[in-house]
Design an enzyme around this catalytic site. Structure first.
Site, PDB file in Angstrom:
ATOM      1  N   GLU A  24      -4.138 -23.960  49.051  1.00 52.85           N
ATOM      2  CA  GLU A  24      -5.265 -23.346  49.336  1.00 52.85           C
ATOM      3  C   GLU A  24      -4.518 -22.088  49.874  1.00 52.85           C
ATOM      4  O   GLU A  24      -5.056 -20.665  49.806  1.00 52.85           O
ATOM      5  CB  GLU A  24      -5.773 -23.893  49.841  1.00 52.85           C
ATOM      6  CG  GLU A  24      -6.658 -24.892  49.319  1.00 52.85           C
ATOM      7  CD  GLU A  24      -8.191 -26.034  49.820  1.00 52.85           C
ATOM      8  OE1 GLU A  24      -8.458 -26.215  51.667  1.00 52.85           O
ATOM      9  OE2 GLU A  24      -8.363 -26.633  49.735  1.00 52.85           O
ATOM     10  N   ASN A  66     -22.835 -24.788  54.118  1.00 49.58           N
ATOM     11  CA  ASN A  66     -22.771 -25.580  55.567  1.00 49.58           C
ATOM     12  C   ASN A  66     -21.665 -25.382  56.021  1.00 49.58           C
ATOM     13  O   ASN A  66     -20.450 -25.524  57.057  1.00 49.58           O
ATOM     14  CB  ASN A  66     -21.760 -26.961  54.756  1.00 49.58           C
ATOM     15  CG  ASN A  66     -21.011 -27.286  53.729  1.00 49.58           C
ATOM     16  OD1 ASN A  66     -20.223 -25.402  53.454  1.00 49.58           O
ATOM     17  ND2 ASN A  66     -20.797 -27.877  53.866  1.00 49.58           N
ATOM     18  N   TYR A  71     -11.838 -24.129  43.846  1.00 48.26           N
ATOM     19  CA  TYR A  71     -12.563 -24.964  43.804  1.00 48.26           C
ATOM     20  C   TYR A  71     -12.442 -25.350  42.921  1.00 48.26           C
ATOM     21  O   TYR A  71     -13.576 -25.983  41.875  1.00 48.26           O
ATOM     22  CB  TYR A  71     -13.877 -24.579  44.543  1.00 48.26           C
ATOM     23  CG  TYR A  71     -14.270 -24.652  45.544  1.00 48.26           C
ATOM     24  CD1 TYR A  71     -14.492 -25.977  46.717  1.00 48.26           C
ATOM     25  CD2 TYR A  71     -14.909 -23.419  45.757  1.00 48.26           C
ATOM     26  CE1 TYR A  71     -14.605 -25.157  47.365  1.00 48.26           C
ATOM     27  CE2 TYR A  71     -15.370 -23.071  47.658  1.00 48.26           C
ATOM     28  CZ  TYR A  71     -15.923 -24.115  47.940  1.00 48.26           C
ATOM     29  OH  TYR A  71     -16.313 -23.365  49.425  1.00 48.26           O
ATOM     30  N   HIS A 128     -15.118 -24.401  55.568  1.00 43.40           N
ATOM     31  CA  HIS A 128     -14.499 -24.737  54.660  1.00 43.40           C
ATOM     32  C   HIS A 128     -12.681 -24.858  54.912  1.00 43.40           C
ATOM     33  O   HIS A 128     -12.572 -24.670  56.275  1.00 43.40           O
ATOM     34  CB  HIS A 128     -13.516 -24.020  53.386  1.00 43.40           C
ATOM     35  CG  HIS A 128     -12.924 -24.510  52.519  1.00 43.40           C
ATOM     36  ND1 HIS A 128     -13.220 -25.523  51.679  1.00 43.40           N
ATOM     37  CD2 HIS A 128     -11.419 -24.512  52.479  1.00 43.40           C
ATOM     38  CE1 HIS A 128     -11.846 -26.430  51.156  1.00 43.40           C
ATOM     39  NE2 HIS A 128     -10.316 -25.516  51.837  1.00 43.40           N
ATOM     40  N   LYS A 155     -17.573 -19.481  55.704  1.00 42.85           N
ATOM     41  CA  LYS A 155     -17.881 -18.875  54.418  1.00 42.85           C
ATOM     42  C   LYS A 155     -18.966 -17.847  54.658  1.00 42.85           C
ATOM     43  O   LYS A 155     -19.234 -17.511  55.941  1.00 42.85           O
ATOM     44  CB  LYS A 155     -17.749 -20.552  54.055  1.00 42.85           C
ATOM     45  CG  LYS A 155     -18.116 -21.704  53.625  1.00 42.85           C
ATOM     46  CD  LYS A 155     -18.359 -23.281  53.112  1.00 42.85           C
ATOM     47  CE  LYS A 155     -17.876 -23.375  52.780  1.00 42.85           C
ATOM     48  NZ  LYS A 155     -17.921 -24.647  51.941  1.00 42.85           N
TER      49      LYS A 155
HETATM   50  P1  IDP Z   1     -16.210 -30.210  51.661  1.00 42.01           P
HETATM   51  O1  IDP Z   1     -16.082 -28.466  51.816  1.00 42.01           O
HETATM   52  O2  IDP Z   1     -16.137 -30.879  53.228  1.00 42.01           O
HETATM   53  O3  IDP Z   1     -14.303 -30.640  51.194  1.00 42.01           O
HETATM   54  P2  IDP Z   1     -16.681 -30.729  48.737  1.00 42.01           P
HETATM   55  O4  IDP Z   1     -16.975 -31.761  48.244  1.00 42.01           O
HETATM   56  O5  IDP Z   1     -14.577 -30.745  48.590  1.00 42.01           O
HETATM   57  O6  IDP Z   1     -16.606 -30.475  50.728  1.00 42.01           O
HETATM   58  O7  IDP Z   1     -17.518 -29.466  47.722  1.00 42.01           O
HETATM   59  C1  IDP Z   1     -17.184 -28.380  48.541  1.00 42.01           C
HETATM   60  C2  IDP Z   1     -18.022 -27.540  48.468  1.00 42.01           C
HETATM   61  O8  IDP Z   1     -19.094 -27.244  47.914  1.00 42.01           O
HETATM   62  C3  IDP Z   1     -19.056 -27.887  49.902  1.00 42.01           C
HETATM   63  O9  IDP Z   1     -18.894 -27.614  51.156  1.00 42.01           O
HETATM   64  C4  IDP Z   1     -20.515 -27.660  49.693  1.00 42.01           C
HETATM   65  O10 IDP Z   1     -20.447 -26.170  49.748  1.00 42.01           O
HETATM   66  C5  IDP Z   1     -20.201 -27.627  48.211  1.00 42.01           C
HETATM   67  N1  IDP Z   1     -20.704 -28.598  47.710  1.00 42.01           N
HETATM   68  C6  IDP Z   1     -20.571 -30.084  47.554  1.00 42.01           C
HETATM   69  N2  IDP Z   1     -21.267 -30.748  47.122  1.00 42.01           N
HETATM   70  C7  IDP Z   1     -22.699 -30.731  46.671  1.00 42.01           C
HETATM   71  C8  IDP Z   1     -23.705 -30.679  46.512  1.00 42.01           C
HETATM   72  O11 IDP Z   1     -24.217 -31.925  46.004  1.00 42.01           O
HETATM   73  N3  IDP Z   1     -24.931 -29.799  45.692  1.00 42.01           N
HETATM   74  C9  IDP Z   1     -24.879 -28.350  46.513  1.00 42.01           C
HETATM   75  N4  IDP Z   1     -23.307 -28.250  47.121  1.00 42.01           N
HETATM   76  C10 IDP Z   1     -22.527 -28.794  47.083  1.00 42.01           C
HETATM   77 MG    MG Z   2     -13.054 -30.167  49.592  1.00 43.12          MG
END
Ligand code: IDP
Ligand code: MG
Length: 137
Positions: A126, A112, A49, A115, A9
């Site tokens: 994807e 974070n 997303y 992805h 990212k």
């Molecule tokens: P993942 O990346 O671990 O699969 P997902 O739940 O699919 O997690 O969420 C996609 C991305 O959206 C996350 O990696 C993060 O960047 C963002 N995200 C997820 N939940 C939150 C939140 O509660 N607050 C802010 N950003 C979030």
């Molecule tokens: Mg995800």
């Protein structure tokens, strides 16, 4: 052989982590099948997303993922979807154990670093969003 979609990212790219993160996947024994340095458009973010489009955090997520270059990749290997997710650690990096990518490089739930697809069907969806079939080497 199983394949997954991995994307470094914008925060990971800004911090110069691409080489180190690719090395982790190489050393685990996975094979790089495709890689593309690119910007994610708002349109591509909405498709990638789609499951989060109605969540309150989506506008911030779109702003973040479109904020700079990403490195989109396809990696191949035994059980790669599950193992790559384990290597990444929990979505909320504050909860990710040290030794995982998120646990080593972030404390944020949004920024974070990386992805990875969460299932084989997600990986296929994807990969098709980011790569044409002929771009897999
Ligand atoms: P993942 O990346 O671990 O699969 P997902 O739940 O699919 O997690 O969420 C996609 C991305 O959206 C996350 O990696 C993060 O960047 C963002 N995200 C997820 N939940 C939150 C939140 O509660 N607050 C802010 N950003 C979030
Ligand atoms: Mg995800």
């Amino acid at each position: 052989m199983e394949q997954t979609f991995i994307m470094i990212k914008p925060d990971g790219m800004r911090r110069g982590l691409a080489g180190e993160l690719m090395a982790r996947f190489e050393k685990r024994g996975f094979i790089l099948k495709a890689a593309k340095l690119m910007r994610v458009s708002p349109e591509l973010s909405k498709k990638h997303y789609a499951e989060h489009a109605d969540k309150p955090f989506y506008p911030g997520l779109e702003q973040f993922i479109t904020s700079g270059p990403v490195l989109a990749m396809v990696w191949q290997g035994h059980d790669v979807v599950r193992i790559a997710r384990a290597m990444m650690g929990a979505t909320d990096a504050a909860q990710a154990p040290s030794g995982t990518i998120r646990g080593d490089y972030s404390t944020s739930k949004s920024e974070n670093i990386i992805h990875g697809s969460d299932s084989v069907p997600s990986a296929q969806r994807e990969m098709a969003l980011f790569f044409a079939p002929g771009e897999l080497v």
